[in-house]
Design a protein around this motif. Structure first.
Motif, short mmCIF file in Angstrom:
data_model
loop_
_atom_site.label_atom_id
_atom_site.label_comp_id
_atom_site.label_asym_id
_atom_site.label_seq_id
_atom_site.Cartn_x
_atom_site.Cartn_y
_atom_site.Cartn_z
N PRO A 1 0.81 -1.23 0.00
CA PRO A 1 0.00 0.00 0.00
C PRO A 1 0.83 1.27 0.00
CG PRO A 1 -0.06 -1.06 2.16
CD PRO A 1 0.59 -2.03 1.22
N LEU A 2 2.07 1.17 0.50
CA LEU A 2 2.91 2.36 0.53
C LEU A 2 3.31 2.80 -0.89
CD1 LEU A 2 3.85 4.07 2.89
CD2 LEU A 2 6.07 2.91 2.80
N GLU B 1 1.98 6.24 7.67
CA GLU B 1 2.22 5.10 8.56
C GLU B 1 1.54 3.85 8.02
OE1 GLU B 1 0.31 5.24 12.35
OE2 GLU B 1 -1.42 6.37 11.62
N ARG B 2 2.14 2.71 8.26
CA ARG B 2 1.55 1.43 7.87
C ARG B 2 0.53 1.03 8.93
NH1 ARG B 2 3.94 -1.40 3.76
NH2 ARG B 2 6.03 -0.71 3.09
N ALA C 1 -2.44 -1.69 4.87
CA ALA C 1 -2.86 -0.35 4.48
C ALA C 1 -1.81 0.67 4.89
CB ALA C 1 -4.21 -0.01 5.10
N ALA C 2 -1.91 1.86 4.36
CA ALA C 2 -1.04 2.97 4.71
C ALA C 2 -1.89 4.22 4.82
CB ALA C 2 0.06 3.15 3.66
N THR D 1 -5.97 7.15 2.69
CA THR D 1 -5.57 5.78 3.02
C THR D 1 -5.44 4.96 1.74
OG1 THR D 1 -6.79 5.92 5.11
CG2 THR D 1 -6.16 3.72 4.36
N TRP D 2 -4.36 4.15 1.67
CA TRP D 2 -4.20 3.19 0.58
C TRP D 2 -4.34 1.79 1.18
CZ3 TRP D 2 -0.95 7.41 1.18
CH2 TRP D 2 -0.95 8.34 0.14
#
Length: 489
Positions: free
Chosen positions: A335-336, A355-356, A364-365, A380-381
């Motif tokens: 996700p990063l 942040e993870r 997610a990140a 958010t990813w």
């Protein structure tokens, strides 16, 4: 000696083109050259494909192309390459872009009951291109954001960074598609379109039937929130149906065989066509969005308006000052990578402040941003099924702190579908039902378990609710069926 006003007019004309209109034959000042018109149409056509989407039905699209090209050969304007597409829009609509791009929606197809009716509508749109109406009405009327229920306040907050974050809320030029034509332009397009249809071998009187069907549908849906449809951009007048019927009597129809041997053969082409939301693009059920192909579930706040395009889903708060957007940001497992891509695109330090985290077992990140001091962004990813999804919450900076918990709560609802949820996804498709002797519309709707009401079923078939059906009469009904992956039908 020229006065200042006349001098300005002379300079304006000198800097423009002057030609004869292909339809009226009258000289006209053209501020847009044919090449500019072609480029403009191509650019807007790309936006239509991205922001609205085209129907992935090869057979039906090929049929429309054949019908359209036969009509186009009778157009009084032959210096453009006409192209015909079915736009993946639920609402009944048809529109033309500069340069010969013609679109009809699957919602409009569902209302047609004969090939002549469709030819009348397509001929009308060809006439708009031939008469250069789509060029004449170009204006700076703002973005198409209203089409998707986005408040002007939110759209106005899409400053450069926020625009990069969400990938653009919607920049399809409203004036090229949904701004209304003038009454005189509509009258001219009706007349010229009927003549085009007649020369191509179709009944010019069928346009009156198409207008009647579209008018009945508009009346039926007048109390339901919807996106723009045919009469929003093609103003109706009380005498329009009568006027087109009168003009049809003066048109000479060529003797040419139709593409569909009969009305029944035409309707058979529509069997299996999805009406209403397509599950392949995800469906909105109340305040939830489920996408069986992507295996995604997300829930939005109560009373928020939810709309979708082919590449994103957007929910807007009742006061229209906050929004949450979901879209696929790209392929990948980390996700990063979403933050890295955004950092590269915006040349802003994104990754260091990200942040993870984990959301419902998915990597997610998360980060928070402020765009140009105007917009607060909760970003958010989420990596899921080989895709990195992006959930964006945004609101004016002064409101952001109060709504951020709500925006974050939406993100936490993102998860895969359960087996039960996946099995429960349905979509409505046109199926052909054979009537029984003396059967009523209401009885057939009940027997077939039609998802259309008796009123909707009557309008879709060009009938009155009180009509009695004959034995063997073929009726279109909308039947809810389990979602099956694959093309539109």
């Amino acid at each position: 000696m020229l006065t200042p006003i006349l001098l300005l007019a002379a300079v304006t004309v000198a800097g423009s083109g002057c030609a004869r209109n292909p339809v009226s034959g009258r000289p006209e000042v053209t501020l847009v050259s044919a090449e500019q018109e072609r480029r403009m149409g191509q650019e807007e056509a790309e936006k239509v494909e991205t922001q609205i989407g085209l129907l992935d039905d090869a057979r039906l699209t090929a049929y429309l192309e054949a019908l359209g090209q036969r009509l186009a050969r009778e157009s009084p304007r032959q210096d453009v390459a006409y192209r015909f597409h079915i736009v993946d829009m639920t609402e009944p609509n048809a529109f033309a872009l500069p340069g010969g791009y013609i679109y009809v929606s699957r919602g409009l197809l569902a209302l047609m009951n004969a090939e002549d009716e469709l030819a009348g509508v397509v001929g009308h749109e060809i006439a708009h291109v031939a008469a250069r109406h789509s060029v004449q009405r170009i204006s700076k009327q703002g973005p198409i954001a209203a089409l998707f229920g986005i408040a002007s306040g939110i759209a106005g907050l899409v400053v450069p960074l926020a625009g990069d974050v969400i990938g653009g809320i919607g920049d399809l030029t409203q004036s090229l598609i949904f701004a209304p034509y003038s009454r005189s332009q509509e009258t001219e397009a009706d007349r010229v379109g009927q003549d085009i249809a007649a020369r191509a071998g179709w009944d010019p009187a069928a346009l009156s039937k198409s207008l009647t069907a579209l008018g009945r549908e508009a009346d039926l849906m007048s109390q339901v929130p919807r996106r723009p449809s045919f009469f929003d951009s093609h103003p109706a007048t009380p005498d329009r149906v009568a006027r087109t019927a009168e003009h049809a009597r003066t048109s000479t129809r060529a003797s040419r065989p139709p593409l569909s041997a009969s009305a029944a053969a035409f309707v058979a082409r529509l069997d299996g066509l999805v009406v209403g939301p397509r599950a392949a693009r995800g469906v909105i059920v109340g305040r939830t969005f489920v996408h069986p192909a992507a295996n995604v579930f997300i829930e939005f706040p109560e009373k928020w308006a939810v709309q979708q395009t082919p590449d994103k889903v957007l929910a807007v708060s009742p006061d229209r000052e906050a929004a949450v957007l979901l879209r696929a940001a790209g392929k990948g497992q980390d996700p990063l990578d979403g933050a890295r891509a955004l950092e590269k695109a915006t040349k802003s330090p994104i990754v260091a402040g990200t942040e993870r985290i984990t959301i419902n077992g998915l990597p997610a990140a998360h980060t928070g941003l402020e765009a140009d001091g105007k917009v607060g962004v909760d970003l958010t990813w989420i990596a899921h099924g080989g895709t990195i999804f992006q959930v964006v919450g945004l609101a004016p900076r002064q409101r952001f702190a109060s709504v951020r918990p709500t925006l974050a709560a939406v993100t936490r609802t993102f998860r895969p579908l359960t087996a039960t949820e996946r099995a429960g996804v349905t979509e409505r498709r046109i199926r052909l039902i054979t009537a029984r002797a003396g059967e009523t519309i209401e009885a057939l709707a009940s027997r077939s378990r039609s998802a259309w009401t008796k009123e909707e079923l009557a309008v879709a078939n060009g009938l009155a609710v009180s009509d009695r059906l004959t034995a063997g009469q073929v009726i279109k009904a909308a039947i809810a069926e389990p979602y099956q992956p694959g093309p539109a039908r």
